[in-house]
Enzyme design. Structure first.
Site, PDB file in Angstrom:
ATOM      1  N   HIS A  24       0.802  -1.219   0.000  1.00  0.00           N
ATOM      2  CA  HIS A  24       0.000   0.000   0.000  1.00  0.00           C
ATOM      3  C   HIS A  24       0.839   1.275   0.000  1.00  0.00           C
ATOM      4  O   HIS A  24       0.311   2.378   0.075  1.00  0.00           O
ATOM      5  CB  HIS A  24      -0.918  -0.020   1.237  1.00  0.00           C
ATOM      6  CG  HIS A  24      -2.053   0.950   1.191  1.00  0.00           C
ATOM      7  ND1 HIS A  24      -2.209   1.957   2.112  1.00  0.00           N
ATOM      8  CD2 HIS A  24      -3.097   1.067   0.333  1.00  0.00           C
ATOM      9  CE1 HIS A  24      -3.301   2.645   1.836  1.00  0.00           C
ATOM     10  NE2 HIS A  24      -3.864   2.129   0.757  1.00  0.00           N
ATOM     11  N   LYS A  75       2.937   4.490  -1.056  1.00  0.00           N
ATOM     12  CA  LYS A  75       2.816   5.435  -2.170  1.00  0.00           C
ATOM     13  C   LYS A  75       3.953   6.450  -2.098  1.00  0.00           C
ATOM     14  O   LYS A  75       3.853   7.462  -1.416  1.00  0.00           O
ATOM     15  CB  LYS A  75       1.479   6.158  -2.118  1.00  0.00           C
ATOM     16  CG  LYS A  75       0.290   5.194  -2.271  1.00  0.00           C
ATOM     17  CD  LYS A  75      -0.707   5.408  -1.181  1.00  0.00           C
ATOM     18  CE  LYS A  75      -1.780   4.342  -1.248  1.00  0.00           C
ATOM     19  NZ  LYS A  75      -3.061   4.880  -1.629  1.00  0.00           N
ATOM     20  N   ASP A  81      15.490  10.367  -9.315  1.00  0.00           N
ATOM     21  CA  ASP A  81      16.856  10.764  -9.010  1.00  0.00           C
ATOM     22  C   ASP A  81      16.965  11.073  -7.514  1.00  0.00           C
ATOM     23  O   ASP A  81      16.726  10.211  -6.704  1.00  0.00           O
ATOM     24  CB  ASP A  81      17.308  11.942  -9.869  1.00  0.00           C
ATOM     25  CG  ASP A  81      17.543  11.524 -11.308  1.00  0.00           C
ATOM     26  OD1 ASP A  81      17.767  10.320 -11.539  1.00  0.00           O
ATOM     27  OD2 ASP A  81      17.496  12.379 -12.188  1.00  0.00           O
TER      28      ASP A  81
END
Length: 520
Positions: free
Chosen positions: A195, A197, A202
């Site tokens: 889950h 996110k 870079d």
């Protein structure tokens, strides 16, 4: 709405693009602006179902600090939060490098649409040894749902750029045996998913609760923070995602899956063995970064090197929660924050899916701090108007909120604990996080931001990650007052709120909610 499985994409060098599907055919989502370019995690929204199961992994214990070493290494850090450096890596970051995004449009503008295929082809054409490497981490159940899914959409790229791409499919060890055979797609995701996110490019990173589907760029309110040119933080999350990928199933060009050598299979192998191997691999990343940062901070303090006093005003602490694997760092840090919140402090807490764990609820009801809790009103809940049993989910959250408010009233805590509901026509609410105001301060000095919802699923079932940002930078503290924008679109809950006809909860929902709330 288009929802897509949890996955991360990041390159080892140069420019990164990432993609997702908005229609029935393969389309690609986003290269970021030229200042960005490395490693990414995406995830889809929570799905709930009435299944009965429990997880009881061996916990990874973290004790309270027993020495002043952490305090000595974090001289510039607000004394209230020095203890975090004893538990997790502490990254010094200039506050001017952190930018709070406040709307779906700002989130979208930070992640411009382009085509990954073109970037991979360009890298391949211009070098005998392409420097663009893309690693994708999806949740197995969400990534494999239906005939057309994220997994099948990635196959053409994997087949064309086999040497440049890695696609990993995390599979929870709790979905196994008869449970795996009998529970249908979509419902099986309630057992546990990847889950996290986090979007990495870079040396820059966006941490959010938002996915990369169309509504999150238009009318679904979430939270987002951009850390620009923060190499050590980006490297940490890159290593973390790679570690999760190592213990996941590896997608092959023929759509089969395999495990890396010496890795235990998540649902065919022994449950305890898999969790032990996965925990060891992931905690290697956390522990090595923890040691490295302590030594670095100690060196900079003793040698007066690194950033100036003006710059070294902000600290970033990564918090990981993977209880199926026995990792409980985020849970323990969150509990400590709620425990230590003093009578003169104020805590703002938001969640699109209000379903506090018993431990969190007990701490809120017994703490001395003032609490302002914000959740979705039924009409801005992501499941409002859904077909079938999913359509009853907003009512289930209403029932949970009413029970919580009853406890507040029974304890005479109405002046200290306030419950608010977010309202906005044609929008949905998915924001989650915490803001901490110390006594006498008119701006927050700490925030939590990331994927956890503070509910049972976030603590016990899913793989989650967020960061704690602690800052003395006044400009950043002003940005952190983002929650005021959210609360301006809210109304405070009272007893009369739950007596309105539109808040009527059917008897069967009341009866079922205690059985299914562990999957929220």
């Amino acid at each position: 709405m288009n929802y897509f499985p949890s996955y991360s994409i990041f390159s080892s060098d140069k420019h990164l693009t990432f993609f997702t599907c908005f229609t029935g055919f393969l389309r690609f989502l986003s290269t970021v602006s030229d200042s960005l370019g490395k490693k990414t995690i995406l995830s889809s929204v929570l799905l709930l179902a009435p299944l009965l199961a429990e997880t009881d992994p061996a916990p990874h214990r973290v004790s309270r600090p027993t020495s002043s070493a952490g305090a000595q290494q974090t001289e510039g850090l607000c004394s209230h939060f020095r203890w975090m450096a004893e538990h997790v890596p502490a990254f010094r970051v200039p506050g001017s490098h952190i930018h709070i995004l406040t709307s779906p449009d700002q989130f979208y503008q930070a992640m411009k649409v382009d085509c990954m295929e073109e970037a991979l082809q360009c890298s391949q054409d211009n070098s005998q040894s392409p420097d663009l490497k893309v690693s994708v981490l999806l949740d197995y159940t969400r990534g494999s749902r239906g005939k057309i899914n994220s997994r099948t959409m990635l196959l053409p790229l994997l087949q064309r750029f086999t040497s440049q791409m890695r696609v990993s499919l995390y599979h929870t060890p709790d979905l196994r045996g008869l449970l795996r055979l009998l529970v249908p797609q979509r419902f099986n995701e309630t057992i546990g998913v990847q889950h996290i996110k986090v979007y990495l490019f870079d040396d820059s990173i966006i941490i959010s609760g938002a996915n990369l589907s169309d509504s999150y760029f238009t009318n679904r309110q979430d939270r987002y923070v951009l850390l620009e040119n923060c190499r050590e933080v980006a490297d940490f999350f890159s290593d973390l995602v790679e570690a999760v990928g190592d213990v996941s199933l590896q997608l092959q060009p023929d759509d089969s899956v395999t495990m890396l050598e010496d890795m235990v299979h998540p649902y065919k192998g022994n449950r305890q063995d898999f969790s032990a191997v996965a925990r060891k691999r992931i905690m290697e990343v956390v522990n090595s970064a923890h040691i490295r940062q302590r030594l670095l901070n100690q060196s900079e303090d003793s040698e007066d090197e690194g950033m100036s006093e003006v710059e070294e005003d902000t600290w970033v602490f990564p918090l990981v929660q993977m209880k199926p694997l026995g990792i409980r760092v985020d849970e323990q840090v969150t509990q400590r924050l709620l425990t230590d919140a003093g009578p003169e402090s104020t805590v703002f807490l938001t969640s699109g899916y209000f379903n506090l764990t018993r431990a969190y609820m007990r701490l809120v009801l017994k703490a001395g701090a003032s609490y302002r809790i914000l959740t979705a009103s039924p009409e801005v809940n992501g499941f409002f108007g859904a077909k079938g049993i999913a359509g009853a989910i907003p009512a289930a959250y209403t029932h949970i909120a009413r029970q919580f408010y009853k406890q507040v009233c029974q304890g005479g805590q109405q002046e200290r604990v306030h419950l608010h509901e977010y309202h906005r026509p044609e929008w949905t609410f998915h924001a989650k996080g915490l803001w901490y105001y110390l006594q006498g301060q008119d701006r927050p000095c700490l925030t939590l931001i990331g994927s956890p919802n503070f509910g049972y699923r976030s603590v016990h079932r899913d793989l989650e990650a967020q960061i704690a940002i602690v800052t003395e930078n006044e400009e950043l503290q002003s940005q952190l007052q983002e929650q005021e924008m959210l609360y301006r679109r809210s109304a405070e809950v009272s007893t009369s709120t739950f007596e309105r006809p539109d808040r009527h909860v059917k008897l069967w929902v009341k009866l079922v909610t205690p059985l299914i709330k562990n999957f929220f």
